[in-house]
Write an enzyme that holds these catalytic residues in place. Structure first.
Site, PDB file in Angstrom:
ATOM      1  N   HIS A  51       9.504  36.841  70.777  1.00 32.76           N
ATOM      2  CA  HIS A  51      10.563  37.498  71.421  1.00 32.76           C
ATOM      3  C   HIS A  51      11.087  38.612  72.629  1.00 32.76           C
ATOM      4  O   HIS A  51      12.322  38.221  72.801  1.00 32.76           O
ATOM      5  CB  HIS A  51      11.172  38.753  69.930  1.00 32.76           C
ATOM      6  N   GLU A  55      27.945  18.065  67.296  1.00 29.16           N
ATOM      7  CA  GLU A  55      26.828  17.622  67.298  1.00 29.16           C
ATOM      8  C   GLU A  55      25.736  17.911  67.591  1.00 29.16           C
ATOM      9  O   GLU A  55      26.354  19.446  67.589  1.00 29.16           O
ATOM     10  CB  GLU A  55      27.336  16.558  68.747  1.00 29.16           C
ATOM     11  N   ARG A  98      19.512  23.320  69.150  1.00 26.29           N
ATOM     12  CA  ARG A  98      18.544  24.009  68.637  1.00 26.29           C
ATOM     13  C   ARG A  98      17.253  24.047  69.593  1.00 26.29           C
ATOM     14  O   ARG A  98      16.768  22.240  69.787  1.00 26.29           O
ATOM     15  CB  ARG A  98      18.264  24.096  67.019  1.00 26.29           C
ATOM     16  N   GLU A 134      18.650  35.848  56.362  1.00 27.49           N
ATOM     17  CA  GLU A 134      16.634  35.434  55.509  1.00 27.49           C
ATOM     18  C   GLU A 134      15.641  36.202  56.660  1.00 27.49           C
ATOM     19  O   GLU A 134      14.329  36.139  55.983  1.00 27.49           O
ATOM     20  CB  GLU A 134      17.109  33.962  55.582  1.00 27.49           C
ATOM     21  N   ASN A 135      16.528  36.959  57.906  1.00 25.48           N
ATOM     22  CA  ASN A 135      15.675  36.822  58.564  1.00 25.48           C
ATOM     23  C   ASN A 135      14.770  38.531  58.163  1.00 25.48           C
ATOM     24  O   ASN A 135      14.053  39.272  58.717  1.00 25.48           O
ATOM     25  CB  ASN A 135      16.094  37.519  59.688  1.00 25.48           C
ATOM     26  N   LEU A 153      20.251  23.429  60.069  1.00 29.15           N
ATOM     27  CA  LEU A 153      21.440  25.088  60.431  1.00 29.15           C
ATOM     28  C   LEU A 153      20.743  25.560  59.823  1.00 29.15           C
ATOM     29  O   LEU A 153      20.572  26.782  61.011  1.00 29.15           O
ATOM     30  CB  LEU A 153      22.335  24.566  59.605  1.00 29.15           C
ATOM     31  N   SER A 154      19.415  26.024  59.238  1.00 28.61           N
ATOM     32  CA  SER A 154      19.649  27.778  58.526  1.00 28.61           C
ATOM     33  C   SER A 154      20.291  28.842  58.592  1.00 28.61           C
ATOM     34  O   SER A 154      20.230  29.379  58.307  1.00 28.61           O
ATOM     35  CB  SER A 154      18.439  27.879  59.610  1.00 28.61           C
ATOM     36  N   ASP A 156      15.054  29.464  69.035  1.00 32.59           N
ATOM     37  CA  ASP A 156      13.881  29.141  67.403  1.00 32.59           C
ATOM     38  C   ASP A 156      12.755  29.190  68.368  1.00 32.59           C
ATOM     39  O   ASP A 156      12.757  28.482  69.905  1.00 32.59           O
ATOM     40  CB  ASP A 156      14.147  27.957  66.416  1.00 32.59           C
ATOM     41  N   GLY A 157      11.632  29.541  67.738  1.00 35.60           N
ATOM     42  CA  GLY A 157      10.302  29.042  68.520  1.00 35.60           C
ATOM     43  C   GLY A 157       9.338  30.118  69.092  1.00 35.60           C
ATOM     44  O   GLY A 157       8.774  30.040  69.942  1.00 35.60           O
TER      45      GLY A 157
HETATM   46  C1  IPE Z   1      17.026  30.805  62.201  1.00 34.29           C
HETATM   47  O1  IPE Z   1      15.638  30.481  62.839  1.00 34.29           O
HETATM   48  C2  IPE Z   1      17.695  32.133  62.504  1.00 34.29           C
HETATM   49  C3  IPE Z   1      17.669  32.160  64.119  1.00 34.29           C
HETATM   50  C4  IPE Z   1      17.523  31.785  65.076  1.00 34.29           C
HETATM   51  C5  IPE Z   1      17.940  33.584  64.142  1.00 34.29           C
HETATM   52  P1  IPE Z   1      14.803  31.119  61.399  1.00 34.29           P
HETATM   53  O2  IPE Z   1      13.083  30.392  62.772  1.00 34.29           O
HETATM   54  O3  IPE Z   1      14.691  31.778  60.749  1.00 34.29           O
HETATM   55  O4  IPE Z   1      14.384  29.654  60.270  1.00 34.29           O
HETATM   56  P2  IPE Z   1      14.242  29.193  59.258  1.00 34.29           P
HETATM   57  O5  IPE Z   1      13.156  29.583  58.904  1.00 34.29           O
HETATM   58  O6  IPE Z   1      12.780  27.925  60.869  1.00 34.29           O
HETATM   59  O7  IPE Z   1      14.569  27.464  58.682  1.00 34.29           O
HETATM   60  C1  IPE Z   2      13.117  32.657  66.270  1.00 32.99           C
HETATM   61  O1  IPE Z   2      12.288  32.610  66.706  1.00 32.99           O
HETATM   62  C2  IPE Z   2      13.605  34.263  66.733  1.00 32.99           C
HETATM   63  C3  IPE Z   2      14.309  34.764  65.345  1.00 32.99           C
HETATM   64  C4  IPE Z   2      14.834  33.421  64.391  1.00 32.99           C
HETATM   65  C5  IPE Z   2      15.215  35.672  65.450  1.00 32.99           C
HETATM   66  P1  IPE Z   2      11.164  32.483  65.723  1.00 32.99           P
HETATM   67  O2  IPE Z   2      10.790  34.391  65.474  1.00 32.99           O
HETATM   68  O3  IPE Z   2      11.727  32.437  64.798  1.00 32.99           O
HETATM   69  O4  IPE Z   2       9.858  31.858  66.128  1.00 32.99           O
HETATM   70  P2  IPE Z   2       9.041  31.189  64.990  1.00 32.99           P
HETATM   71  O5  IPE Z   2      10.055  29.534  64.437  1.00 32.99           O
HETATM   72  O6  IPE Z   2       8.043  31.430  64.201  1.00 32.99           O
HETATM   73  O7  IPE Z   2       8.262  29.601  66.554  1.00 32.99           O
HETATM   74 MG    MG Z   3      12.041  30.345  63.328  1.00 40.90          MG
END
Ligand code: IPE
Ligand code: IPE
Ligand code: MG
Length: 255
Positions: A49, A219, A200, A79-80, A207-208, A32-33
């Site tokens: 990405h 853990e 994470r 959800e993505n 956990l999303s 994430d991030g």
């Molecule tokens: C979780 O990250 C999904 C993946 C890492 C593929 P998201 O960025 O989509 O989750 P939320 O929406 O912040 O919970």
């Molecule tokens: C994780 O990074 C990648 C995927 C969920 C595919 P994000 O795209 O969720 O990055 P943030 O959370 O918006 O920073």
């Molecule tokens: Mg994210």
């Protein structure tokens, strides 16, 4: 195909300060991030990405080097699909390129690839690359790397419930005989052991919709770094944190 042998694993653990540490068998990673990494640099989200691919490589190779048996990476959630079409398209292109470019690294490390999730929803070219890479790595004797693609924990459980309902409807399973093993058997990859450690990035603590059945006693370690900044040292840091945890699974320590 050469999975790291016992000696090489011992050397890597020694170098990481992980000798005599309790190690997780199954590590699940919520990457994430990426978007925030890009925003901090006034770049478009998709640049985050792109830069995240290096972190994937570092995570996979460092986990394989210290002898982790199973790594599951959350690459794209159910959800993505709600994200802008352009972002989805770039993510799918990156995935396809990753599968192609990383094949030598997977083979070099004896890593077996698999996918979990609604693979049928992925573009045909991605499905083809996925099939090819899975087939090419099928005999790897080292770590098993699962990519969670169009993955949702609820969807996985709904699919498992459907297959159980089928067995009940055709008379091969009595409702009172349904067990946890039947639910496990209906998952995308029933042989995967429970998750020991969820990592994470980006400081988030949820956990999303990732592996809810498999993670009941996992853990949880949050890394503050944004995903594109994750390197081997951060994976080692998470493994150190795991080794310090006391896992009781509901029992008492000195029973
Ligand atoms: C979780 O990250 C999904 C993946 C890492 C593929 P998201 O960025 O989509 O989750 P939320 O929406 O912040 O919970
Ligand atoms: C994780 O990074 C990648 C995927 C969920 C595919 P994000 O795209 O969720 O990055 P943030 O959370 O918006 O920073
Ligand atoms: Mg994210």
């Amino acid at each position: 195909m050469s999975a790291p042998g016992a000696e090489s694993i011992a050397r890597a653990r020694h170098a990481a300060g992980l000798i005599d540490c309790a190690m997780p068998r199954h590590v699940a990673v919520i990457m994430d991030g990426n978007g925030r990494w890009a925003r901090q640099r006034t770049l478009r989200r998709v640049m985050g990405h792109r830069r995240g691919v290096e972190a994937v490589r570092a995570t996979v190779t460092s986990a394989a080097a210290v002898g982790i048996e199973y790594v599951t990476l959350y690459a794209f959630s159910t959800e993505n699909w709600k994200r802008p079409q352009h972002e989805i398209t770039v993510l799918m292109e990156l995935l396809e390129r990753f599968l192609h470019d990383e094949l030598p690294t997977l083979l070099d490390n004896g890593i077996r690839l698999r996918a979990i999730g609604q693979v049928e929803r992925l573009p045909a070219s991605v499905r083809k690359s996925l099939q090819d890479t899975i087939a090419a790595t099928a005999h790897g004797s080292g770590m098993e790397l699962s990519l969670a693609l169009s993955y949702g924990g609820r969807d996985e459980l709904v699919a498992a419930m459907r297959s159980i309902a089928q067995s009940v409807a055709n008379g091969s399973l009595a409702p009172e005989a349904i067990s946890a093993a039947d639910i496990q058997g209906g998952l995308y990859a029933p042989h995967l052991p429970d998750v020991d450690l969820v990592i994470r990035s980006a400081g988030e603590q949820r956990l999303s919709n990732f592996l809810p059945w498999q993670s009941i006693y996992a853990e949880f370690v949050t890394l503050e770094q944004l995903w594109p900044d994750i390197r081997e040292e951060h994976i080692h840091q998470a493994l150190h944190a795991f080794a310090k945890r006391q896992r009781r699974f509901g029992a008492v320590e000195d029973a």
